[in-house]
Design a protein around this motif. Structure first.
Motif, PDB file in Angstrom:
ATOM      1  N   LEU A 186       8.967  -4.198  -5.899  1.00 40.53           N
ATOM      2  CA  LEU A 186       9.487  -4.433  -4.535  1.00 40.53           C
ATOM      3  C   LEU A 186      10.629  -5.447  -4.547  1.00 40.53           C
ATOM      4  CD1 LEU A 186       6.153  -4.389  -2.485  1.00 40.53           C
ATOM      5  CD2 LEU A 186       7.976  -2.657  -2.468  1.00 40.53           C
ATOM      6  N   ASP A 187      10.639  -6.325  -5.565  1.00 39.18           N
ATOM      7  CA  ASP A 187      11.740  -7.293  -5.716  1.00 39.18           C
ATOM      8  C   ASP A 187      12.934  -6.696  -6.446  1.00 39.18           C
ATOM      9  OD1 ASP A 187      10.600  -9.349  -4.463  1.00 39.18           O
ATOM     10  OD2 ASP A 187      10.055 -10.512  -6.263  1.00 39.18           O
ATOM     11  N   GLY A 188      12.838  -5.420  -6.811  1.00 40.51           N
ATOM     12  CA  GLY A 188      13.947  -4.770  -7.514  1.00 40.51           C
ATOM     13  C   GLY A 188      14.044  -5.148  -8.985  1.00 40.51           C
ATOM     14  N   LYS A 189      12.952  -5.703  -9.564  1.00 39.85           N
ATOM     15  CA  LYS A 189      13.016  -6.178 -10.962  1.00 39.85           C
ATOM     16  C   LYS A 189      12.620  -5.108 -11.980  1.00 39.85           C
ATOM     17  CE  LYS A 189      13.603 -10.739  -9.903  1.00 39.85           C
ATOM     18  NZ  LYS A 189      12.602 -11.429  -9.088  1.00 39.85           N
ATOM     19  N   ILE A 190      11.836  -4.129 -11.569  1.00 36.47           N
ATOM     20  CA  ILE A 190      11.469  -3.031 -12.489  1.00 36.47           C
ATOM     21  C   ILE A 190      11.600  -1.696 -11.746  1.00 36.47           C
ATOM     22  CG2 ILE A 190       9.878  -4.375 -13.971  1.00 36.47           C
ATOM     23  CD1 ILE A 190       7.529  -3.046 -12.412  1.00 36.47           C
ATOM     24  N   PRO A 191      11.874  -0.610 -12.493  1.00 41.78           N
ATOM     25  CA  PRO A 191      11.909   0.700 -11.828  1.00 41.78           C
ATOM     26  C   PRO A 191      10.496   1.199 -11.519  1.00 41.78           C
ATOM     27  CG  PRO A 191      12.367   0.944 -14.177  1.00 41.78           C
ATOM     28  CD  PRO A 191      12.204  -0.534 -13.928  1.00 41.78           C
ATOM     29  N   PHE A 192      10.429   2.205 -10.667  1.00 45.66           N
ATOM     30  CA  PHE A 192       9.146   2.738 -10.187  1.00 45.66           C
ATOM     31  C   PHE A 192       8.214   3.127 -11.338  1.00 45.66           C
ATOM     32  CE2 PHE A 192       6.514   6.316  -8.791  1.00 45.66           C
ATOM     33  CZ  PHE A 192       5.870   5.741  -7.706  1.00 45.66           C
ATOM     34  N   TYR A 193       8.741   3.879 -12.313  1.00 44.85           N
ATOM     35  CA  TYR A 193       7.847   4.418 -13.350  1.00 44.85           C
ATOM     36  C   TYR A 193       7.207   3.324 -14.206  1.00 44.85           C
ATOM     37  CZ  TYR A 193      11.328   3.552 -17.000  1.00 44.85           C
ATOM     38  OH  TYR A 193      12.186   2.946 -17.859  1.00 44.85           O
ATOM     39  N   ILE A 206       0.841  -1.210   0.000  1.00 45.01           N
ATOM     40  CA  ILE A 206       0.000   0.000   0.000  1.00 45.01           C
ATOM     41  C   ILE A 206       0.872   1.254   0.000  1.00 45.01           C
ATOM     42  CG2 ILE A 206      -0.406  -0.084   2.516  1.00 45.01           C
ATOM     43  CD1 ILE A 206      -3.053   1.295   2.083  1.00 45.01           C
ATOM     44  N   THR A 207       2.062   1.185   0.568  1.00 40.65           N
ATOM     45  CA  THR A 207       2.945   2.362   0.542  1.00 40.65           C
ATOM     46  C   THR A 207       3.370   2.646  -0.899  1.00 40.65           C
ATOM     47  OG1 THR A 207       3.689   1.817   2.759  1.00 40.65           O
ATOM     48  CG2 THR A 207       5.024   3.391   1.563  1.00 40.65           C
ATOM     49  N   THR A 208       3.653   1.590  -1.648  1.00 43.43           N
ATOM     50  CA  THR A 208       3.991   1.772  -3.069  1.00 43.43           C
ATOM     51  C   THR A 208       2.779   2.311  -3.823  1.00 43.43           C
ATOM     52  OG1 THR A 208       5.454  -0.135  -2.855  1.00 43.43           O
ATOM     53  CG2 THR A 208       4.962   0.601  -5.095  1.00 43.43           C
ATOM     54  N   ASP A 209       1.599   1.758  -3.530  1.00 40.31           N
ATOM     55  CA  ASP A 209       0.367   2.238  -4.183  1.00 40.31           C
ATOM     56  C   ASP A 209       0.125   3.723  -3.876  1.00 40.31           C
ATOM     57  OD1 ASP A 209      -0.152  -0.281  -5.187  1.00 40.31           O
ATOM     58  OD2 ASP A 209      -1.720  -0.773  -3.744  1.00 40.31           O
ATOM     59  N   SER A 210       0.508   4.152  -2.681  1.00 40.38           N
ATOM     60  CA  SER A 210       0.323   5.568  -2.344  1.00 40.38           C
ATOM     61  C   SER A 210       1.268   6.430  -3.169  1.00 40.38           C
ATOM     62  CB  SER A 210       0.593   5.812  -0.858  1.00 40.38           C
ATOM     63  OG  SER A 210      -0.322   5.086  -0.101  1.00 40.38           O
ATOM     64  N   ALA A 211       2.445   5.915  -3.440  1.00 43.16           N
ATOM     65  CA  ALA A 211       3.426   6.684  -4.211  1.00 43.16           C
ATOM     66  C   ALA A 211       3.024   6.806  -5.684  1.00 43.16           C
ATOM     67  CB  ALA A 211       4.806   6.046  -4.074  1.00 43.16           C
ATOM     68  N   THR A 212       2.361   5.773  -6.226  1.00 44.52           N
ATOM     69  CA  THR A 212       1.941   5.836  -7.642  1.00 44.52           C
ATOM     70  C   THR A 212       0.566   6.498  -7.789  1.00 44.52           C
ATOM     71  OG1 THR A 212       0.817   3.694  -7.501  1.00 44.52           O
ATOM     72  CG2 THR A 212       3.108   3.647  -8.262  1.00 44.52           C
ATOM     73  N   LEU A 213      -0.116   6.717  -6.680  1.00 50.37           N
ATOM     74  CA  LEU A 213      -1.528   7.158  -6.607  1.00 50.37           C
ATOM     75  C   LEU A 213      -2.511   6.055  -7.012  1.00 50.37           C
ATOM     76  CD1 LEU A 213      -2.044  10.921  -7.510  1.00 50.37           C
ATOM     77  CD2 LEU A 213      -1.265   9.896  -5.408  1.00 50.37           C
ATOM     78  N   MET A 214      -1.987   4.821  -7.238  1.00 50.16           N
ATOM     79  CA  MET A 214      -2.932   3.720  -7.459  1.00 50.16           C
ATOM     80  C   MET A 214      -3.799   3.531  -6.231  1.00 50.16           C
ATOM     81  SD  MET A 214      -4.348   1.494  -9.270  1.00 50.16           S
ATOM     82  CE  MET A 214      -3.563   0.699 -10.655  1.00 50.16           C
ATOM     83  N   ASN A 215      -3.220   3.797  -5.052  1.00 53.09           N
ATOM     84  CA  ASN A 215      -4.033   3.648  -3.840  1.00 53.09           C
ATOM     85  C   ASN A 215      -5.309   4.481  -3.953  1.00 53.09           C
ATOM     86  OD1 ASN A 215      -4.522   2.686  -1.158  1.00 53.09           O
ATOM     87  ND2 ASN A 215      -4.002   4.732  -0.428  1.00 53.09           N
ATOM     88  N   LYS A 216      -5.188   5.710  -4.474  1.00 53.26           N
ATOM     89  CA  LYS A 216      -6.380   6.559  -4.588  1.00 53.26           C
ATOM     90  C   LYS A 216      -7.309   6.007  -5.660  1.00 53.26           C
ATOM     91  CE  LYS A 216      -6.040   8.567  -1.763  1.00 53.26           C
ATOM     92  NZ  LYS A 216      -6.479   8.322  -0.381  1.00 53.26           N
ATOM     93  N   GLY A 217      -6.735   5.435  -6.708  1.00 55.93           N
ATOM     94  CA  GLY A 217      -7.559   4.818  -7.746  1.00 55.93           C
ATOM     95  C   GLY A 217      -8.357   3.652  -7.178  1.00 55.93           C
ATOM     96  N   LEU A 218      -7.681   2.796  -6.394  1.00 58.49           N
ATOM     97  CA  LEU A 218      -8.382   1.656  -5.784  1.00 58.49           C
ATOM     98  C   LEU A 218      -9.450   2.175  -4.819  1.00 58.49           C
ATOM     99  CD1 LEU A 218      -5.335  -0.711  -4.957  1.00 58.49           C
ATOM    100  CD2 LEU A 218      -6.819  -0.795  -6.975  1.00 58.49           C
ATOM    101  N   GLU A 219      -9.119   3.241  -4.112  1.00 55.41           N
ATOM    102  CA  GLU A 219     -10.073   3.795  -3.134  1.00 55.41           C
ATOM    103  C   GLU A 219     -11.278   4.443  -3.814  1.00 55.41           C
ATOM    104  OE1 GLU A 219      -7.019   4.546   0.576  1.00 55.41           O
ATOM    105  OE2 GLU A 219      -7.971   6.270  -0.352  1.00 55.41           O
ATOM    106  N   LEU A 220     -11.055   5.012  -4.995  1.00 58.58           N
ATOM    107  CA  LEU A 220     -12.181   5.574  -5.747  1.00 58.58           C
ATOM    108  C   LEU A 220     -13.172   4.441  -6.066  1.00 58.58           C
ATOM    109  CD1 LEU A 220     -11.804   8.045  -8.674  1.00 58.58           C
ATOM    110  CD2 LEU A 220     -13.365   6.164  -8.892  1.00 58.58           C
ATOM    111  N   ILE A 221     -12.639   3.325  -6.536  1.00 59.75           N
ATOM    112  CA  ILE A 221     -13.502   2.175  -6.862  1.00 59.75           C
ATOM    113  C   ILE A 221     -14.165   1.644  -5.584  1.00 59.75           C
ATOM    114  CG2 ILE A 221     -13.550  -0.160  -7.848  1.00 59.75           C
ATOM    115  CD1 ILE A 221     -11.135   0.712  -9.615  1.00 59.75           C
TER     116      ILE A 221
END
Ligand code: NDP
Ligand code: MG
Length: 393
Positions: free
Chosen positions: A347-354, A218-233
Motif C-alpha cells: 500500500l506504500d508502493g514499496k513492493i509490487p502486488f505479486y 481487507i480490499t488488498t487481502d481480497s485481491a490476493t485471496l488472503m482474505n479467504k485464507g484468514l476467513e477459513l481460519i
C-alpha cells in the motif's frame, strides 16, 4: 447517553442498546454508526487511530463518554478540539483495552489488524458481548478468544459477512452435526488471472473490489485471496470445525454469503445484497431482526449465480493459510504478521502486488512458530514475521 432514541428510530421497536465502537472511523465503524443512528442506539465509547477530524464529528454527534485515539498526534489534536465538551479523550494501546472494558451492551470490534486481539479479550473479560469484524483477532488468538468467551459466559457474534451467514445458518440447528461449511468468495478483481498476469497489476486495480466497498487492507487481502485464507481460519475457530470441513467456493455475485451442509444433505445458507449493514445490524439485534435501510434482494435482478473453484496455485495466500491452520500453534500468527507487513509495504508502493504472496510463503517456510498459544508467544511470532518481511522485501 442515548442518541435521539425516540426521534431516529425507523423500527419503532428499539432494543435498549448502548454500543462501544472500536475503529469507528473505518468502513465497518462508520457503517455501525449508520445502524446506531437509524435505531437510536446510545454510544458508550469510540476509538480511532489517526482520523481525528471524523472522530470529532462522531463524538459531537453521538456524545460518547470516552474516545480513545491510538495515534499520539491525533490524540492531542482531538483532545484540544473536544476541550469544550465533557467527553473524555484518552490515548494508547492500554487505553484501547480500557475502552473495550467499559460496561456496555455490545463492543463492536472494527479495528484493522492483530492490534484488535487484546481489546477483544478485554471486552470479553468485562463480560461485554462482542460483535466481531476484526478477523485478525481470531486468526492470531482464536484459542484465547474462545476460552475467554466460555470463561466469561458471554457471546461473540460475527460481523464478517460469511461468518454471519454461517452463524445464521446454524440457528435452530443446535446439536446437529455440521458436515461441511461452504465459505463463499467473490474471487476479487483478479479472478482468472495467472501468475504472469499478476506481475503487472497496479495498486489502483487491486484496490478496486468488484462487489464490496471496504478498507484498503481487507480490499488488498481480497485481491490476493488472503482474505479467504484468514476467513477459513476464522471459521475453524468460531464454529469449532476441522479445516478440511471448510470448502472455499468462488461465487462472483456475492449473493450467497456462505452456507452449512448437514449430515442429511440439507444445505442452509443466507442470501442478501452485498451490504455490510445487514450483518452489522444482525450482530447487534441477534436473535431479533429489525427493519433495515439496506436494499432488498431481487433474485430476478441477480439472474444467474455461479460457483467455481479457487486457483490456489496462483493465489498462494489461500494455500498458505490452509498450511498454517494445519500446523496450528502460532503458525497462523506468522502468516498474519507476514501478510500485515507485506500489505503495508504494497500500500506504500514499496513492493509490487505479486510479492505479497511470495513474501508470505517465504516467511511461513522460514520463521519458526510456537506450539503453545499465549499472548507472549503470539507477540513474539508476530514480531518475527514482520521482521522477516522487512529484511527480505
Ligand atoms: P478500515 O481500514 O476502513 O478501518 C480501520 C479502523 O481501525 C479505523 O477506524 C482506523 O482508524 C483504525 N485503526 C487503524 N490502525 C489502527 C491501530 N494501529 N490501532 C487501533 N486502531 C487502528 O478497515 P475496515 O473497516 O475495512 O476493516 C476493519 C476490520 O473488519 C478488519 O479486520 C477487516 O478485515 C474486517 N472486515 C471488514 C469488512 C468491510 O467490509 N470493510 C468486512 C468484513 C470484515 P483511523 O481511520 O482513524 O486511522
Ligand atoms: Mg468476509
Amino acid at each position: 447517553m442515548n442518541h435521539n432514541k425516540e426521534n431516529n428510530s425507523l423500527s419503532g421497536n428499539c432494543l435498549p442498546t448502548e454500543l462501544t465502537v472500536l475503529g469507528s472511523t473505518g468502513s465497518i465503524g462508520t457503517q455501525t454508526l449508520d445502524v446506531a443512528r437509524m435505531h437510536g442506539y446510545g454510544i458508550k465509547a469510540l476509538s480511532a487511530h489517526s482520523n481525528f477530524r471524523l472522530a470529532e464529528e462522531q463524538a459531537r454527534e453521538f456524545h460518547p463518554q470516552t474516545v480513545c485515539m491510538t495515534d499520539e498526534t491525533a490524540y492531542k489534536e482531538l483532545k484540544a478540539r473536544l476541550a469544550d465538551t465533557d467527553i473524555k479523550v484518552i490515548y494508547g494501546k492500554d487505553s484501547l483495552c480500557e475502552t473495550a472494558a467499559l460496561s456496555c451492551d455490545m463492543v463492536i470490534n472494527a479495528v484493522v489488524g492483530m492490534v484488535g486481539l487484546e481489546p477483544t479479550l478485554a471486552a470479553l473479560g468485562a463480560k461485554n458481548r462482542v460483535g466481531l469484524a476484526n478477523k485478525e483477532t481470531l486468526v492470531t488468538g482464536g484459542e484465547l478468544v474462545k476460552a475467554a468467551e466460555k470463561a466469561n459466559n458471554v457471546d461473540i457474534v460475527p460481523i464478517d459477512s460469511e461468518h454471519s451467514a454461517i452463524f445464521q445458518s446454524l440457528m435452530g440447528n443446535r446439536g446437529n452435526k455440521i458436515e461441511k461449511i461452504i465459505l463463499t468468495a467473490s474471487g476479487g478483481p483478479f479472478f482468472g488471472y495467472n501468475k504472469e498476469q499478476l506481475k503487472s497489476v497496479t495498486r489502483e486495480q487491486a484496490l478496486h473490489h468488484p462487489n464490496w466497498n471496504m478498507g484498503r487492507k481487507i480490499t488488498t487481502d481480497s485481491a490476493t485471496l488472503m482474505n479467504k485464507g484468514l476467513e477459513l481460519i476464522e471459521a475453524v475457530r468460531l464454529f469449532d470445525v476441522m479445516p478440511e470441513q471448510v470448502e472455499v467456493v468462488v461465487h462472483r455475485q456475492s449473493i450467497l454469503h456462505s452456507a452449512v451442509e448437514y449430515e442429511d444433505g440439507a444445505v442452509i445458507g443466507q442470501l442478501g445484497v452485498p451490504d455490510m449493514k445487514i450483518p452489522i445490524q444482525f450482530a447487534v439485534t441477534y436473535p431479533k431482526r429489525l427493519l433495515s435501510c439496506s436494499k432488498k434482494l431481487s433474485l430476478f435482478d441477480v439472474g444467474t449465480m455461479t460457483f467455481e473453484r479457487a486457483d490456489e496455485e496462483t493465489f498462494v495466500c489461500l494455500a498458505e493459510a490452509r498450511k498454517a491452520i494445519a500446523k496450528g500453534g502460532t503458525a497462523p500468527t506468522v502468516l498474519n504478521g507476514a501478510n500485515e507487513a507485506a500489505v503495508a509495504l504494497f500500500l506504500d508502493g514499496k513492493i509490487p502486488f505479486y510479492r505479497i504472496g511470495e513474501l508470505v510463503s517465504e516467511c511461513c517456510a522460514s520463521v519458526p512458530y510456537s506450539e503453545k498459544v499465549t499472548l507472549a508467544a503470539i507477540s513474539e511470532s508476530d514480531a518475527a514475521a514482520r521482521e522477516y518481511v522487512m529484511k527480505n522485501k
